[in-house]
Design a protein around this motif. Structure first.
Motif, short mmCIF file in Angstrom:
data_model
loop_
_atom_site.label_atom_id
_atom_site.label_comp_id
_atom_site.label_asym_id
_atom_site.label_seq_id
_atom_site.Cartn_x
_atom_site.Cartn_y
_atom_site.Cartn_z
N SER A 46 3.63 0.93 8.72
CA SER A 46 3.04 0.80 7.57
C SER A 46 3.71 0.05 6.68
O SER A 46 2.70 -0.66 6.25
CB SER A 46 3.42 2.13 6.15
N ALA A 47 4.94 -0.94 6.95
CA ALA A 47 4.94 -1.98 6.30
C ALA A 47 4.90 -2.73 6.91
O ALA A 47 4.25 -4.29 6.26
CB ALA A 47 6.62 -1.89 6.74
N ASP A 48 4.67 -3.13 8.45
CA ASP A 48 4.34 -4.76 9.00
C ASP A 48 2.92 -4.05 8.66
O ASP A 48 1.77 -5.34 8.35
CB ASP A 48 3.94 -3.63 9.87
N VAL A 49 1.67 -3.48 8.11
CA VAL A 49 0.34 -3.63 8.28
C VAL A 49 0.51 -3.74 6.35
O VAL A 49 -0.31 -4.19 6.09
CB VAL A 49 -0.37 -1.66 8.04
N ALA A 50 1.11 -3.06 5.48
CA ALA A 50 1.22 -4.00 4.46
C ALA A 50 1.35 -5.35 3.98
O ALA A 50 0.93 -6.03 3.69
CB ALA A 50 1.57 -2.92 3.75
N HIS A 51 2.22 -5.92 4.73
CA HIS A 51 2.42 -7.31 4.99
C HIS A 51 1.35 -8.29 5.05
O HIS A 51 0.94 -8.88 5.02
CB HIS A 51 4.05 -6.85 5.64
N GLU A 52 1.43 -7.86 6.52
CA GLU A 52 -0.26 -8.40 6.99
C GLU A 52 -1.38 -8.67 6.19
O GLU A 52 -2.31 -9.77 6.54
CB GLU A 52 0.13 -8.35 8.74
N LEU A 53 -1.38 -7.28 5.52
CA LEU A 53 -2.59 -7.09 4.25
C LEU A 53 -2.63 -8.40 3.30
O LEU A 53 -3.73 -8.37 3.05
CB LEU A 53 -3.21 -6.35 4.55
N ARG A 54 -1.44 -8.54 2.82
CA ARG A 54 -1.14 -9.42 1.62
C ARG A 54 -1.79 -10.29 1.58
O ARG A 54 -3.12 -10.56 0.62
CB ARG A 54 0.40 -9.75 1.72
N THR A 55 -2.36 -11.98 2.95
CA THR A 55 -2.91 -12.84 3.09
C THR A 55 -4.03 -12.90 2.96
O THR A 55 -4.58 -12.90 1.84
CB THR A 55 -2.29 -13.55 3.93
N PRO A 56 -4.78 -11.45 3.91
CA PRO A 56 -6.45 -10.88 3.57
C PRO A 56 -6.65 -10.64 2.52
O PRO A 56 -7.80 -10.90 1.47
CB PRO A 56 -6.56 -10.66 4.73
N GLY A 62 -16.47 -5.49 -6.12
CA GLY A 62 -14.83 -5.95 -6.51
C GLY A 62 -13.99 -4.46 -7.25
O GLY A 62 -12.56 -4.86 -7.16
N ASN A 63 -14.33 -3.26 -7.21
CA ASN A 63 -13.63 -2.27 -7.51
C ASN A 63 -12.89 -1.40 -5.87
O ASN A 63 -12.30 -0.95 -5.79
CB ASN A 63 -14.90 -0.83 -7.61
N GLN A 64 -13.44 -1.71 -4.82
CA GLN A 64 -13.41 -1.49 -3.20
C GLN A 64 -12.19 -2.82 -3.06
O GLN A 64 -10.90 -1.84 -3.04
CB GLN A 64 -14.14 -1.43 -2.16
N VAL A 65 -11.92 -3.78 -3.30
CA VAL A 65 -11.05 -4.67 -3.56
C VAL A 65 -9.70 -3.68 -4.19
O VAL A 65 -8.35 -4.22 -3.59
CB VAL A 65 -11.69 -6.27 -3.83
N ALA A 66 -9.65 -4.26 -5.61
CA ALA A 66 -8.62 -3.32 -6.16
C ALA A 66 -8.13 -2.02 -5.95
O ALA A 66 -7.21 -1.93 -5.68
CB ALA A 66 -9.56 -3.29 -7.93
N ARG A 67 -9.19 -1.50 -5.21
CA ARG A 67 -8.61 -0.04 -4.78
C ARG A 67 -7.96 -0.22 -2.75
O ARG A 67 -6.19 0.37 -3.48
CB ARG A 67 -9.65 0.60 -4.58
N VAL A 87 -1.89 -1.79 -0.70
CA VAL A 87 -1.27 -2.00 -0.19
C VAL A 87 -0.18 -2.48 -0.54
O VAL A 87 1.28 -2.77 -0.12
CB VAL A 87 -1.92 -3.87 0.28
N ASP A 88 -0.30 -2.50 -2.11
CA ASP A 88 0.99 -2.81 -2.96
C ASP A 88 1.69 -1.25 -2.72
O ASP A 88 3.14 -1.51 -3.05
CB ASP A 88 0.73 -2.79 -4.84
N ASP A 89 1.01 -0.04 -3.21
CA ASP A 89 1.75 0.99 -2.77
C ASP A 89 2.50 1.12 -1.78
O ASP A 89 3.75 1.67 -1.37
CB ASP A 89 0.46 2.26 -2.73
N LEU A 90 2.21 0.85 -0.23
CA LEU A 90 2.42 1.46 0.78
C LEU A 90 4.22 -0.02 0.58
O LEU A 90 4.92 0.40 1.51
CB LEU A 90 1.73 0.80 1.98
N LEU A 91 3.15 -1.18 0.46
CA LEU A 91 4.99 -2.54 0.05
C LEU A 91 6.22 -1.41 -0.84
O LEU A 91 7.08 -1.22 -0.46
CB LEU A 91 4.31 -3.58 0.10
N GLU A 92 6.08 -1.01 -1.58
CA GLU A 92 6.48 -0.33 -2.32
C GLU A 92 7.70 0.60 -1.50
O GLU A 92 8.83 0.85 -2.02
CB GLU A 92 6.33 0.59 -3.96
#
Length: 392
Positions: free
Chosen positions: A209-219, A241-246, A251-256
């Motif tokens: 989960s951490a790796d996925v969240a980290h790898e998703l941060r840039t895209p 825009g709504n789906q991108v915000a979701r 991603v932020d929750d996974l990183l947290e």
């Protein structure tokens, strides 16, 4: 240990079963010994009576006088003895007296001798008392030894059960009972193996989960930037825009959660008044608590947001002592959530969301040494309570 648990413990059952087996064994042995002793005592009494009567017959034949307690009364003695052929020395025991009789050679009279069986009764009563006392002592010692043996087994099983419970709650301790070769040791080793496998699996899932969240941060950052460039009045743009915000919140929750579970998010604990930490709360509590304001704010915000999504109404934030409770009028928490607690990606309804909100609240509370308690109100609705530690 509770009273109910103590009465159902394996230690007590082993002691009771051992005592029961010992009691049955001793009772059986007593019946056999008592019967054998009674038979030996009657035989000894019969031989003594026959010897006395034989001496009396000899004296009678020589002097014509009756001696040694013998009698020539033809009606003396029980019927079985009088009806028997008395040309030979004959004996009969009626349960209280040993009778022996013999007819003098020729037309002589029948001599009868009665020997009381009271010595036999006294001997049996004495034997029974001694056996009963010895049996009670042996029974007590047997039960005590069985209880001691059962205590060791019960203690090992309780340790295994407690460790299994802690593992189920997320603990990492083990039993490490490798020395024994019995079934309990085998069970302990199996639990340790299962715990190691479970811990490795959970760690792998958390790392994934951490790796996925980290790898998703840039895209994710690129997606957010691209979404901001879309025409603001276009319906498709708003949907994207709504789906991108979701997706960004996910991603932020996974990183947290990854930071919380790996211990990489430091905690800054200090004494605070609870009404200052949660100014929007009702109840008037001014208790001093040990907390991290950032974490408390995050927890309360998540609980309020979760209540809004599932209840559809504005929740209430209530302060009571050192606790903060978020109440709503919705359907309440499910039985599965109340039984197992918050879990990642476990959602309570079909409302949109990642199902990570309550998990973040639970991990944030644990990081402060606090506790998140979920319950349903008596009249319905959910009750999520953050129990903070009082300041020293």
């Amino acid at each position: 240990m509770s009273t109910g648990y103590r009465w159902h413990s394996i230690r007590l059952r082993i002691a009771l079963l051992t005592a029961l087996v010992s009691a049955v064994t001793m009772a059986s042995a007593f019946l056999v010994i008592d019967r054998r002793v009674a038979e030996d005592a009657r035989e000894q009494l019969r031989r003594s009576a026959i010897a006395d009567l034989a001496a009396a017959v000899t004296i009678y034949e020589a002097t014509g006088k009756v001696r040694l307690g013998a009698s020539v009364d033809p009606d003396l003695g029980p019927d079985p003895l009088r009806e028997a052929d008395l040309t030979e020395m004959t004996s009969y025991y009626d349960g209280r007296t040993m009778w022996v009789a013999h007819r003098v050679a020729g037309d002589g009279p029948t001599l009868t001798l009665a020997v009381p069986g009271e010595p036999i009764d006294r001997q049996r009563r004495s034997l029974r008392s001694a056996f009963l006392l010895a049996g009670l002592v042996a029974l007590g010692l047997t039960a005590a030894l069985a209880a001691a043996a059962g205590q060791s087994l019960s203690r090992r099983l309780r340790r295994a059960a407690a460790t299994a419970t802690r593992i189920a709650d997320g603990g990492t301790d083990r039993i490490r009972d490798d020395r024994g070769r019995d079934e309990v040791a085998a069970l302990s080793r199996a639990l340790d193996t299962m715990a190691d496998s479970l811990t490795a699996r959970v760690a792998a899932e958390a790392a994934f989960s951490a790796d996925v969240a980290h790898e998703l941060r840039t895209p994710m950052t690129a997606l957010v930037s691209a979404a901001e460039l879309l025409p603001p009045d276009d319906e498709a743009s708003r949907l994207v825009g709504n789906q991108v915000a979701r997706l960004r919140r996910l991603v932020d929750d996974l990183l947290e959660i990854s930071r919380l579970e790996s211990g990489q998010d430091p905690t800054d604990l200090a004494p605070y008044r609870i009404d200052e930490l949660v100014p929007e709360g009702d109840g008037g509590s001014t208790a001093l608590v040990l907390a991290d304001p950032r974490r408390v704010e995050r927890i309360v915000a998540n609980l309020v947001d979760n209540a809004r999504k599932h209840a559809g109404t504005e929740p209430r934030v209530v302060l009571s002592g050192t606790s903060v409770t978020v109440e709503d009028d919705g359907p309440g928490f499910s039985a599965d959530l109340l039984a197992h607690g918050p879990r990642r990606f476990h959602r309570e309804s079909k409302q949109p969301g990642s199902g990570l909100g309550l998990t973040i609240c639970d991990r944030q509370a644990a990081a402060m040494g606090a506790r998140l308690v979920l319950a349903n109100g008596p009249g319905g609705g959910g009750r999520a309570t953050l129990e903070l530690s009082p300041a020293p």
